[in-house]
Design an enzyme around this catalytic site. Structure first.
Site, PDB file in Angstrom:
ATOM      1  N   CYS A  11      20.763   2.153 -79.503  1.00 46.94           N
ATOM      2  CA  CYS A  11      21.117   3.073 -80.580  1.00 46.94           C
ATOM      3  C   CYS A  11      22.637   3.080 -80.696  1.00 46.94           C
ATOM      4  O   CYS A  11      23.283   2.078 -80.400  1.00 46.94           O
ATOM      5  CB  CYS A  11      20.550   4.471 -80.310  1.00 46.94           C
ATOM      6  N   HIS A  36      46.866 -15.293 -52.048  1.00 51.09           N
ATOM      7  CA  HIS A  36      48.043 -16.144 -52.272  1.00 51.09           C
ATOM      8  C   HIS A  36      48.151 -17.137 -51.120  1.00 51.09           C
ATOM      9  O   HIS A  36      48.345 -16.754 -49.967  1.00 51.09           O
ATOM     10  CB  HIS A  36      49.302 -15.283 -52.361  1.00 51.09           C
TER      11      HIS A  36
END
Length: 634
Positions: free
Chosen positions: A50, A555
């Protein structure tokens, strides 16, 4: 940390939504997570949406992981009501729905589902059916209604004449949906009842066929095989088309199963239409039309008994119905009122209910000092102005309770005022500040005044009595205390504290809390379950975001960006889902050392301030990443 957040679905949608941490990802990722946690595609017997919710009909509700879905970024809450599993998304629900249909077959199939289903009570079955039939039409229903309102406004002030060509054209745009409503409802009903869509639409079209309509208008008698046909006005009606398609669904399956496949596609529509069109005009239609008239007269009797009470009840309890998804049961009544009486008096109470919720969250916005709560309240207020109240209710008013109670009481008071004034709607539309034109006519001024007075009153009462910022802060503190993150070791080697890394950018903690590994092997694995949010072009760094909202940066090496990707190989793709322990990157450890680079691998939680506790797991050892980290692992 959860270990089942990964999903087998791929990501190829270009649309995107914003996570709490500010990172963008495809709607498909959210769609895949929702689909997985409702028990997978195989556990879904029906899905539609809806204005704000994905509405699942599940084969087994016990397989759905409600809490996990509620914790997903992009999901407001989950409601189980009306026999449906409703995932409240908000304004982007259509994008999420489309993403689900692209990664699955849901929303496509019209085949009968023979899977045994849990029995629903009569009310749940009715709400499920009404929502499925009306929900897909919500957008055009609101748009057409708004055009009707604008035309009513322009003609009432003399800006437009009903005889002008401009009016005729725009009125056609406004009225076409409502006039041919039986055909559109036949389409959605056919999908709900799992019958042939085009047979259903032709059946409904016969109800509004010009010759049939003219015969009713001119009071011309029609016989079919010597039997009289009871004519009625079917344009703009609701129940006749839905009931006719429901009967058709049984007939169509009965016929299809008994015809040979060589003639099935030809004879099934032939037999269905020959039987159903006369049957609908002679039996089903008149029965349904009488039921419609009975409903309309019943509501009118209640309204005439006390317009004030009628408006107050709707204004006070409308939002309660919305919470449980039961408001769909009122849509046929509203549409039916317009069909029979040309206006609907339920709508004004809904408007004051929505206005009161908007006012309540505005009061919270003005009172709150916490930036996150102010931001959420402002966003919810804007959504409520345009008729979408789920963010306001689930995010603010229902959470703090008093604002919700205040909004319901205020909505009831001014709903009664609008009812007393005799305000009514020319069409069914969302309860938006843009919808005022559909209320042009009796009681219009009082309705507008009630809307804004309800908003102002709810705002003031919430500001004075309904919200304490200290309570919100304590709840937020408790929430943060419960938010924990566990990281696994991403590579073989010696684990060291981040403060021991030979780079001040990392060791200072300015990029976030974490740890580091001096590797003995050139392989990096994911420390968490999550989604790949970034892969650096140089392949030396990877970003991951988890379902809990943690933003992880892995990293590899110090200053290795200068290698430009040389000696690195990635095994994941942008936006792909990964599990803890999954291979991310391979790198040539010896070559990196030979080129004079430090190969230390840093694992950082760049938004670590949002977590009360972050733990690192190395084999069977679990250590909290804090001041004691150095002492334990270095």
């Amino acid at each position: 940390m959860a270990k089942d957040s990964s999903t087998p679905y791929t990501n190829n949608i270009e649309s995107e939504y914003i996570l709490k941490g500010g990172i963008k990802m495809g709607y498909e990722s959210l769609a895949a997570d929702i689909l997985q946690n409702v028990g997978g595609e195989q556990n879904v017997s029906n899905l539609y949406h809806c204005a704000t919710r994905l509405r699942f009909t599940l084969k087994d509700n016990k397989k759905a992981k409600k809490q996990k879905i509620e914790n997903l970024d992009g999901v407001i809450t989950v409601v189980e009501a009306g026999g449906m599993f409703q995932v409240v998304i908000g304004n982007t629900v259509n994008d999420v729905y489309e993403a689900i249909t692209k990664i699955s077959d849901l929303g496509m199939s019209t085949e009968e589902d023979n899977t045994p289903k849990e029995k629903k009570n009569l009310l749940n079955s009715f709400i499920d059916m009404i929502a499925a039939v009306f929900a897909p039409t919500l957008g055009v229903l609101a748009g057409s209604g708004l055009i009707k309102g604008v035309l009513a406004l322009f003609t009432s002030v003399g800006w437009l004449s009903v005889e002008s060509g401009t009016y005729v054209v725009l009125n056609a745009a406004a009225d076409a949906f409502f006039y041919f409503l039986p055909i559109f409802l036949a389409y959605t009903a056919a999908k709900k009842f799992k019958t042939d869509i085009f047979i259903a639409m032709v059946l409904a079209a016969a109800l509004v066929y010009p010759t049939i309509t003219a015969a009713y208008t001119d009071s011309t008698a029609i016989n079919f095989l010597g039997l009289p046909v009871s004519l009625a006005k079917y344009s703009s009606t609701v129940i006749p088309a839905i009931l006719a398609v429901y009967v058709l669904s049984y007939l169509e399956r009965f016929i299809r199963k008994r015809l040979h496949e060589s003639v099935r596609n030809l004879l099934t529509p032939f037999i269905c239409l020959i039987i159903m069109v006369p049957l609908t005009l002679m039996v089903v239609g008149p029965i349904a039309n009488s039921a419609s008239q009975l409903i309309a007269n019943g509501y009118l009797a209640v309204y005439n008994f006390s317009p004030i009470l009628s408006g107050a009840v709707i204004g006070g309890f409308w939002q309660v119905l919305v919470i449980f998804g039961l408001h769909w049961g009122m849509v046929p009544v509203m549409t039916n009122n317009i069909s029979f009486y040309g206006r609907d008096t339920l709508g004004p109470g809904c408007m004051t209910a929505v206005a009161a919720q908007a006012g309540a969250v505005l009061g919270v916005f003005l009172k709150a000092k916490d930036k996150k709560i102010k931001s959420l309240a402002l966003s919810a207020f804007i959504s409520a102005l345009f008729g979408i109240t789920e963010p306001a209710v689930y995010g603010i008013t229902l959470k703090y309770k008093k604002p919700f109670y205040i909004a319901c009481i205020v909505g009831a008071i001014f709903g009664g005022v609008a009812g007393a004034a005799g305000a009514g709607a020319l069409a069914v539309a969302t309860r938006s500040i843009l919808s005022f034109p559909i209320y042009i006519g009796q009681g219009f001024v009082w309705l507008v005044a009630s809307y804004f007075l309800a908003m102002i009153a709810a705002c003031i009462l919430t500001f004075l009595f309904g919200y304490k910022d200290e309570v919100a802060k304590e709840e937020q503190k408790m929430l943060n205390n419960e938010k924990e993150l566990i990281l696994e070791k991403p590579a073989q080697g010696k684990t060291i504290a981040l403060s021991k890394v030979d780079d001040p950018t990392f060791s200072s903690g300015v990029l976030g809390e974490g740890f580091a590994v001096i590797p003995t092997r050139g392989e990096v694995y994911s420390p968490v379950d999550g989604m790949i949010s970034s892969i650096f072009p140089s392949k030396h760094a990877v970003g991951i975001i988890t379902a809990e909202g943690a933003e992880i940066l892995i990293h590899i090496g110090i200053d290795t960006v200068n290698l430009g990707g040389k000696y690195f190989e990635t095994f994941i793709e942008q936006d792909s889902q990964v599990r803890a322990g999954q291979l991310l990157v391979k790198f040539d450890l010896e070559k990196i050392k030979e080129n004079g680079y430090d190969p230390t691998i840093m694992v950082l939680v760049t938004n670590s301030s949002t977590f009360e506790k972050i733990e690192f797991v190395d084999d069977n050892q679990s250590v909290t990443i804090d001041a004691n980290f150095d002492e334990v692992l270095v």
